[in-house]
Design a protein around this motif. Structure first.
Motif, PDB file in Angstrom:
ATOM      1  N   LYS A  55       4.104 -18.579  31.255  1.00  0.00           N
ATOM      2  CA  LYS A  55       4.611 -17.306  30.731  1.00  0.00           C
ATOM      3  C   LYS A  55       3.535 -16.576  29.929  1.00  0.00           C
ATOM      4  CE  LYS A  55       9.420 -18.730  30.464  1.00  0.00           C
ATOM      5  NZ  LYS A  55      10.519 -19.095  29.565  1.00  0.00           N
ATOM      6  N   ARG A  56       2.765 -17.332  29.131  1.00  0.00           N
ATOM      7  CA  ARG A  56       1.693 -16.718  28.343  1.00  0.00           C
ATOM      8  C   ARG A  56       0.662 -16.073  29.254  1.00  0.00           C
ATOM      9  NH1 ARG A  56      -3.324 -18.020  27.021  1.00  0.00           N
ATOM     10  NH2 ARG A  56      -3.152 -20.086  27.930  1.00  0.00           N
ATOM     11  N   TRP A  57       0.268 -16.766  30.324  1.00  0.00           N
ATOM     12  CA  TRP A  57      -0.696 -16.224  31.277  1.00  0.00           C
ATOM     13  C   TRP A  57      -0.141 -14.961  31.925  1.00  0.00           C
ATOM     14  CZ3 TRP A  57      -5.621 -17.058  32.938  1.00  0.00           C
ATOM     15  CH2 TRP A  57      -6.283 -18.147  32.391  1.00  0.00           C
ATOM     16  N   MET A  58       1.128 -14.965  32.257  1.00  0.00           N
ATOM     17  CA  MET A  58       1.722 -13.800  32.920  1.00  0.00           C
ATOM     18  C   MET A  58       1.745 -12.583  32.000  1.00  0.00           C
ATOM     19  SD  MET A  58       2.375 -14.749  36.016  1.00  0.00           S
ATOM     20  CE  MET A  58       0.874 -15.698  35.881  1.00  0.00           C
ATOM     21  N   VAL A  59       1.965 -12.798  30.716  1.00  0.00           N
ATOM     22  CA  VAL A  59       1.971 -11.688  29.761  1.00  0.00           C
ATOM     23  C   VAL A  59       0.540 -11.207  29.494  1.00  0.00           C
ATOM     24  CG1 VAL A  59       2.499 -11.068  27.367  1.00  0.00           C
ATOM     25  CG2 VAL A  59       4.156 -12.343  28.719  1.00  0.00           C
ATOM     26  N   GLU A  60      -0.400 -12.123  29.390  1.00  0.00           N
ATOM     27  CA  GLU A  60      -1.789 -11.739  29.119  1.00  0.00           C
ATOM     28  C   GLU A  60      -2.462 -11.090  30.319  1.00  0.00           C
ATOM     29  OE1 GLU A  60      -4.300 -14.694  27.371  1.00  0.00           O
ATOM     30  OE2 GLU A  60      -2.859 -15.137  25.798  1.00  0.00           O
ATOM     31  N   TYR A  61      -2.063 -11.440  31.523  1.00  0.00           N
ATOM     32  CA  TYR A  61      -2.670 -10.907  32.736  1.00  0.00           C
ATOM     33  C   TYR A  61      -1.577 -10.328  33.641  1.00  0.00           C
ATOM     34  CZ  TYR A  61      -6.573 -13.590  30.973  1.00  0.00           C
ATOM     35  OH  TYR A  61      -7.558 -14.090  30.169  1.00  0.00           O
ATOM     36  N   PRO A  62      -1.086  -9.115  33.316  1.00  0.00           N
ATOM     37  CA  PRO A  62       0.047  -8.551  34.057  1.00  0.00           C
ATOM     38  C   PRO A  62      -0.237  -8.296  35.535  1.00  0.00           C
ATOM     39  CG  PRO A  62      -0.828  -6.968  32.471  1.00  0.00           C
ATOM     40  CD  PRO A  62      -1.515  -8.264  32.215  1.00  0.00           C
ATOM     41  N   GLU A  63      -1.511  -8.054  35.905  1.00  0.00           N
ATOM     42  CA  GLU A  63      -1.802  -7.872  37.332  1.00  0.00           C
ATOM     43  C   GLU A  63      -1.531  -9.162  38.104  1.00  0.00           C
ATOM     44  OE1 GLU A  63      -4.130  -7.084  34.974  1.00  0.00           O
ATOM     45  OE2 GLU A  63      -4.767  -5.021  35.307  1.00  0.00           O
ATOM     46  N   MET A  64      -1.873 -10.294  37.511  1.00  0.00           N
ATOM     47  CA  MET A  64      -1.605 -11.576  38.154  1.00  0.00           C
ATOM     48  C   MET A  64      -0.098 -11.815  38.226  1.00  0.00           C
ATOM     49  SD  MET A  64      -3.125 -15.379  37.408  1.00  0.00           S
ATOM     50  CE  MET A  64      -2.226 -15.740  35.922  1.00  0.00           C
ATOM     51  N   ALA A  65       0.621 -11.405  37.172  1.00  0.00           N
ATOM     52  CA  ALA A  65       2.078 -11.549  37.178  1.00  0.00           C
ATOM     53  C   ALA A  65       2.688 -10.752  38.324  1.00  0.00           C
ATOM     54  CB  ALA A  65       2.649 -11.084  35.843  1.00  0.00           C
ATOM     55  N   THR A  66       2.203  -9.545  38.525  1.00  0.00           N
ATOM     56  CA  THR A  66       2.708  -8.718  39.616  1.00  0.00           C
ATOM     57  C   THR A  66       2.365  -9.344  40.969  1.00  0.00           C
ATOM     58  OG1 THR A  66       2.506  -6.724  38.271  1.00  0.00           O
ATOM     59  CG2 THR A  66       2.612  -6.418  40.649  1.00  0.00           C
ATOM     60  N   ALA A  67       1.147  -9.864  41.088  1.00  0.00           N
ATOM     61  CA  ALA A  67       0.717 -10.464  42.359  1.00  0.00           C
ATOM     62  C   ALA A  67       1.530 -11.708  42.702  1.00  0.00           C
ATOM     63  CB  ALA A  67      -0.765 -10.810  42.300  1.00  0.00           C
ATOM     64  N   THR A  68       1.964 -12.460  41.687  1.00  0.00           N
ATOM     65  CA  THR A  68       2.714 -13.687  41.942  1.00  0.00           C
ATOM     66  C   THR A  68       4.224 -13.476  41.932  1.00  0.00           C
ATOM     67  OG1 THR A  68       2.684 -14.294  39.599  1.00  0.00           O
ATOM     68  CG2 THR A  68       0.908 -15.167  40.996  1.00  0.00           C
ATOM     69  N   GLY A  69       4.674 -12.250  41.598  1.00  0.00           N
ATOM     70  CA  GLY A  69       6.105 -11.961  41.604  1.00  0.00           C
ATOM     71  C   GLY A  69       6.808 -12.295  40.305  1.00  0.00           C
ATOM     72  N   PHE A  70       6.058 -12.489  39.226  1.00  0.00           N
ATOM     73  CA  PHE A  70       6.661 -12.769  37.923  1.00  0.00           C
ATOM     74  C   PHE A  70       7.306 -11.477  37.406  1.00  0.00           C
ATOM     75  CE2 PHE A  70       6.640 -13.364  33.320  1.00  0.00           C
ATOM     76  CZ  PHE A  70       7.112 -14.647  33.208  1.00  0.00           C
ATOM     77  N   PRO A  71       8.579 -11.512  37.035  1.00  0.00           N
ATOM     78  CA  PRO A  71       9.284 -10.273  36.675  1.00  0.00           C
ATOM     79  C   PRO A  71       8.892  -9.735  35.301  1.00  0.00           C
ATOM     80  CG  PRO A  71      10.724 -12.153  36.366  1.00  0.00           C
ATOM     81  CD  PRO A  71       9.448 -12.675  36.984  1.00  0.00           C
ATOM     82  N   GLY A  72       9.011  -8.401  35.172  1.00  0.00           N
ATOM     83  CA  GLY A  72       8.871  -7.756  33.872  1.00  0.00           C
ATOM     84  C   GLY A  72       7.487  -7.258  33.513  1.00  0.00           C
ATOM     85  N   GLN A  73       6.488  -7.491  34.324  1.00  0.00           N
ATOM     86  CA  GLN A  73       5.132  -7.077  33.972  1.00  0.00           C
ATOM     87  C   GLN A  73       4.590  -6.006  34.910  1.00  0.00           C
ATOM     88  OE1 GLN A  73       3.877  -8.340  31.137  1.00  0.00           O
ATOM     89  NE2 GLN A  73       5.776  -9.494  30.979  1.00  0.00           N
TER      90      GLN A  73
END
Length: 89
Positions: A55-73
């Motif tokens: 979760k920390r990685w997804m918040v710190e790197y929102p482009e990666m969150a979007t690429a992996t389908g992590f919601p909210g970023q």
């Protein structure tokens, strides 16, 4: 280009970790072992740590969150300003 390759590498690594955790969860358990209870607790702690780290990685790197389908970023960009880089370090 290099950043995208890094994002893809991290995404693949996360997928491999998830597959390893899923296969470990499906592995047969030794019910006669005295260390099973402590092993379950250690497993729970590890899973909790990995989940919070992800979760920390997804918040710190929102482009990666979007690429992996992590919601909210999806509406955020990575902060590459000097202050943002300093905060991550």
């Amino acid at each position: 280009m290099i950043r995208m390759l890094g994002v893809m590498a991290l995404s693949l690594a996360g997928g491999f970790i998830a597959m390893a955790l899923a296969s470990a969860q499906d592995a047969p358990k030794d019910k006669g072992s005295a260390g099973t209870a402590s092993g379950n607790e250690e497993s729970r702690k590890l899973r909790s740590y990995l989940e919070e780290d992800w979760k920390r990685w997804m918040v710190e790197y929102p482009e990666m969150a979007t690429a992996t389908g992590f919601p909210g970023q999806n509406r955020r960009w990575n902060d590459d300003s000097p202050a943002g880089i300093e905060a991550r370090q």
